[in-house]
Design a protein around this motif. Structure first.
Motif, PDB file in Angstrom:
ATOM      1  N   GLY A  72      20.755  45.684   8.349  1.00 33.64           N
ATOM      2  CA  GLY A  72      22.178  45.699   8.645  1.00 33.64           C
ATOM      3  C   GLY A  72      22.423  45.924  10.126  1.00 33.64           C
ATOM      4  N   ALA A  73      23.513  45.380  10.626  1.00 35.63           N
ATOM      5  CA  ALA A  73      23.857  45.547  12.045  1.00 35.63           C
ATOM      6  C   ALA A  73      24.264  46.977  12.348  1.00 35.63           C
ATOM      7  N   SER A  74      24.757  47.672  11.335  1.00 33.92           N
ATOM      8  CA  SER A  74      25.199  49.055  11.509  1.00 33.92           C
ATOM      9  C   SER A  74      25.201  49.736  10.148  1.00 33.92           C
ATOM     10  N   TYR A  75      25.378  51.055  10.153  1.00 34.30           N
ATOM     11  CA  TYR A  75      25.496  51.794   8.897  1.00 34.30           C
ATOM     12  C   TYR A  75      26.685  51.275   8.094  1.00 34.30           C
ATOM     13  N   ALA A  76      27.815  51.131   8.774  1.00 35.14           N
ATOM     14  CA  ALA A  76      29.042  50.694   8.095  1.00 35.14           C
ATOM     15  C   ALA A  76      28.881  49.298   7.510  1.00 35.14           C
ATOM     16  N   ALA A  77      28.140  48.437   8.205  1.00 33.38           N
ATOM     17  CA  ALA A  77      27.955  47.066   7.723  1.00 33.38           C
ATOM     18  C   ALA A  77      27.200  47.033   6.400  1.00 33.38           C
ATOM     19  N   VAL A  78      26.284  47.976   6.204  1.00 36.18           N
ATOM     20  CA  VAL A  78      25.518  48.005   4.961  1.00 36.18           C
ATOM     21  C   VAL A  78      26.395  48.500   3.805  1.00 36.18           C
ATOM     22  N   VAL A  79      27.284  49.436   4.098  1.00 40.82           N
ATOM     23  CA  VAL A  79      28.251  49.877   3.080  1.00 40.82           C
ATOM     24  C   VAL A  79      29.144  48.708   2.687  1.00 40.82           C
ATOM     25  N   GLU A  80      29.689  48.015   3.688  1.00 37.70           N
ATOM     26  CA  GLU A  80      30.576  46.885   3.417  1.00 37.70           C
ATOM     27  C   GLU A  80      29.827  45.761   2.706  1.00 37.70           C
ATOM     28  N   GLY A  81      28.566  45.551   3.092  1.00 44.52           N
ATOM     29  CA  GLY A  81      27.784  44.499   2.458  1.00 44.52           C
ATOM     30  C   GLY A  81      27.640  44.707   0.966  1.00 44.52           C
ATOM     31  N   MET A  82      27.377  45.948   0.559  1.00 45.31           N
ATOM     32  CA  MET A  82      27.269  46.249  -0.866  1.00 45.31           C
ATOM     33  C   MET A  82      28.618  46.091  -1.551  1.00 45.31           C
ATOM     34  N   CYS A  83      29.644  46.627  -0.941  1.00 46.56           N
ATOM     35  CA  CYS A  83      30.955  46.632  -1.593  1.00 46.56           C
ATOM     36  C   CYS A  83      31.631  45.265  -1.591  1.00 46.56           C
ATOM     37  N   ASN A  84      31.169  44.363  -0.719  1.00 52.86           N
ATOM     38  CA  ASN A  84      31.674  42.985  -0.724  1.00 52.86           C
ATOM     39  C   ASN A  84      30.751  42.053  -1.493  1.00 52.86           C
ATOM     40  N   ASP A  85      29.830  42.649  -2.255  1.00 51.28           N
ATOM     41  CA  ASP A  85      28.881  41.876  -3.067  1.00 51.28           C
ATOM     42  C   ASP A  85      28.026  40.937  -2.231  1.00 51.28           C
ATOM     43  N   GLN A  86      27.709  41.368  -1.000  1.00 48.53           N
ATOM     44  CA  GLN A  86      26.786  40.616  -0.154  1.00 48.53           C
ATOM     45  C   GLN A  86      25.377  41.216  -0.209  1.00 48.53           C
ATOM     46  N   ALA A  87      25.228  42.284  -0.988  1.00 49.53           N
ATOM     47  CA  ALA A  87      23.928  42.927  -1.163  1.00 49.53           C
ATOM     48  C   ALA A  87      23.792  43.395  -2.603  1.00 49.53           C
ATOM     49  N   ASP A  88      22.576  43.321  -3.108  1.00 48.29           N
ATOM     50  CA  ASP A  88      22.288  43.770  -4.470  1.00 48.29           C
ATOM     51  C   ASP A  88      21.537  45.093  -4.471  1.00 48.29           C
ATOM     52  N   ILE A  89      20.789  45.327  -3.386  1.00 50.83           N
ATOM     53  CA  ILE A  89      20.070  46.585  -3.182  1.00 50.83           C
ATOM     54  C   ILE A  89      20.308  47.010  -1.735  1.00 50.83           C
ATOM     55  N   ALA A  90      20.491  48.294  -1.524  1.00 51.36           N
ATOM     56  CA  ALA A  90      20.676  48.779  -0.155  1.00 51.36           C
ATOM     57  C   ALA A  90      19.903  50.068   0.040  1.00 51.36           C
ATOM     58  N   TRP A  91      19.353  50.212   1.237  1.00 49.27           N
ATOM     59  CA  TRP A  91      18.688  51.458   1.606  1.00 49.27           C
ATOM     60  C   TRP A  91      19.637  52.206   2.520  1.00 49.27           C
ATOM     61  N   TYR A  92      20.131  53.340   2.022  1.00 46.84           N
ATOM     62  CA  TYR A  92      21.139  54.120   2.732  1.00 46.84           C
ATOM     63  C   TYR A  92      20.573  55.448   3.221  1.00 46.84           C
ATOM     64  N   GLY A  93      21.363  56.117   4.069  1.00 44.28           N
ATOM     65  CA  GLY A  93      21.205  57.538   4.262  1.00 44.28           C
ATOM     66  C   GLY A  93      22.076  58.218   3.211  1.00 44.28           C
ATOM     67  N   ALA A  94      21.959  59.531   3.081  1.00 44.10           N
ATOM     68  CA  ALA A  94      22.753  60.230   2.069  1.00 44.10           C
ATOM     69  C   ALA A  94      24.247  60.031   2.304  1.00 44.10           C
ATOM     70  N   VAL A  95      24.679  60.099   3.566  1.00 41.73           N
ATOM     71  CA  VAL A  95      26.108  59.963   3.873  1.00 41.73           C
ATOM     72  C   VAL A  95      26.610  58.564   3.541  1.00 41.73           C
ATOM     73  N   THR A  96      25.861  57.530   3.941  1.00 36.65           N
ATOM     74  CA  THR A  96      26.317  56.178   3.646  1.00 36.65           C
ATOM     75  C   THR A  96      26.225  55.864   2.151  1.00 36.65           C
ATOM     76  N   PHE A  97      25.288  56.491   1.444  1.00 34.68           N
ATOM     77  CA  PHE A  97      25.252  56.360  -0.017  1.00 34.68           C
ATOM     78  C   PHE A  97      26.553  56.898  -0.600  1.00 34.68           C
ATOM     79  N   GLY A  98      26.973  58.065  -0.108  1.00 38.27           N
ATOM     80  CA  GLY A  98      28.232  58.651  -0.582  1.00 38.27           C
ATOM     81  C   GLY A  98      29.427  57.783  -0.239  1.00 38.27           C
ATOM     82  N   GLN A  99      29.421  57.199   0.958  1.00 36.03           N
ATOM     83  CA  GLN A  99      30.519  56.324   1.364  1.00 36.03           C
ATOM     84  C   GLN A  99      30.602  55.098   0.468  1.00 36.03           C
ATOM     85  N   ALA A 100      29.447  54.485   0.190  1.00 35.39           N
ATOM     86  CA  ALA A 100      29.421  53.307  -0.668  1.00 35.39           C
ATOM     87  C   ALA A 100      29.851  53.664  -2.089  1.00 35.39           C
TER      88      ALA A 100
END
Length: 306
Positions: A72-100
């Motif tokens: 991902g280009a950024s932490y936020a981009a990986v959250v958005e990628g999952m929530c916009n159905d552009q990702a099926d699996i994501a590797w997060y930090g604890a905070v970004t996992f909570g955000q997603a």
């Protein structure tokens, strides 16, 4: 009777629509691989996906699931990628996992484990000759942080400051939002700041690379154990897909060279725990309640001051 027919037709249409939607989801085949997004991290190579490729390639070989790995280009981009159905699996930090999870809901897949431990630590680091020996000594000093969405290079260090009665906006002389663990530590090593926030893993990696001299720098504060950055699954995956993925990640360390098993940031780990209690992640995030959106915004604003 007409109403019954209309209702029946409506149910059938809904079922067909649901089936069509399911059919459009990646099935993990070679032609339609599951899409994997990873938050930026200081890794063992220049390409974050290269560290994890052996694990995913092993799962492809032994379980027939294909993947498309991307950083991902950024932490936020990986959250958005999952929530916009552009990702099926994501590797997060604890905070970004909570955000997603708050934004769209995600299912925990696994956390990595090393020597029986599924946690890591955040730290605040200073020069040994700085005269800084406690968090309260940071008042009037300058400090570097990673990304505001980073669990261990921003959120936990800020929480430690606040718990130590140091207001990160009012009490720090200067704030640098460096964007990553390594950049935060580099600012310290180059004398740009008096203290730096980073994970203990990143500090150790910087020492190995020669970017940090352990004879000159030391940990000032260490966080509570933080659950290792989790792998999450899109809730839209089928029950069968989720079950197969959990089985694959729980067993892959027995299928490939154990030296190729990697955790967050490319570190070598022993295995993946697919039965990890997600409540432990949320409990850790509960410790960050003082790190509000306003605190982050004010810190970013302070960092922008010249």
């Amino acid at each position: 009777m007409k109403l019954i027919k209309l209702a029946t037709a409506g149910i059938a249409a809904a079922m067909l629509s649901g089936a069509a939607l399911a059919a459009n989801l990646p099935d993990g085949s070679k032609a339609n691989p599951l899409r994997v997004l990873m938050v930026p991290a200081d890794t063992g190579t220049n390409d974050i996906t290269a560290d994890y490729a052996p694990v995913f390639n092993g799962i492809t070989e032994h379980y027939g699931i294909h993947f498309d790995l991307r950083a991902g280009a950024s932490y936020a981009a990986v959250v958005e990628g999952m929530c916009n159905d552009q990702a099926d699996i994501a590797w997060y930090g604890a905070v970004t996992f909570g955000q997603a999870n708050d934004k769209c809901g995600v299912d925990l897949l696994a956390v990595d484990v090393k020597k029986g431990d599924a946690s890591y630590y955040s730290g605040i680091f200073v020069a040994k000759d700085s005269g800084i020996n406690s968090i309260s000594d940071l008042k009037g000093k300058s400090m570097a942080f990673g990304s505001p969405n980073s669990t261990s290079s921003f959120n936990f260090p800020v929480a430690m400051l606040i718990a130590g009665d140091v207001d990160p906006v009012k009490d720090l002389k200067k704030v640098i939002v460096a964007g990553s663990h390594s950049a935060s530590l580099a600012a310290l090593a180059e004398g740009k700041v008096d203290a730096a926030a980073a994970s203990y893993n990143s500090f150790g990696k910087a020492v190995k690379k020669g970017a940090i001299d352990p004879a000159k720098f030391k940990p000032l504060a260490k966080s509570q154990p933080i659950p290792n950055p989790p792998l999450a699954m899109n809730k839209g995956l089928t029950t069968e897909q989720k079950a197969t993925l959990r089985q694959a990640f729980s067993e892959i360390h027995t299928k490939i060279d154990p030296a190729k098993i990697r955790g967050y940031g490319g570190k070598k780990v022993d295995r993946y725990d697919t039965q990890f209690d997600v409540k432990k992640i949320f409990d850790a995030l509960g410790k960050l309640s003082a790190v509000t959106k306003q605190v982050k915004a004010d810190m970013i604003g302070k960092a922008g001051q010249r």
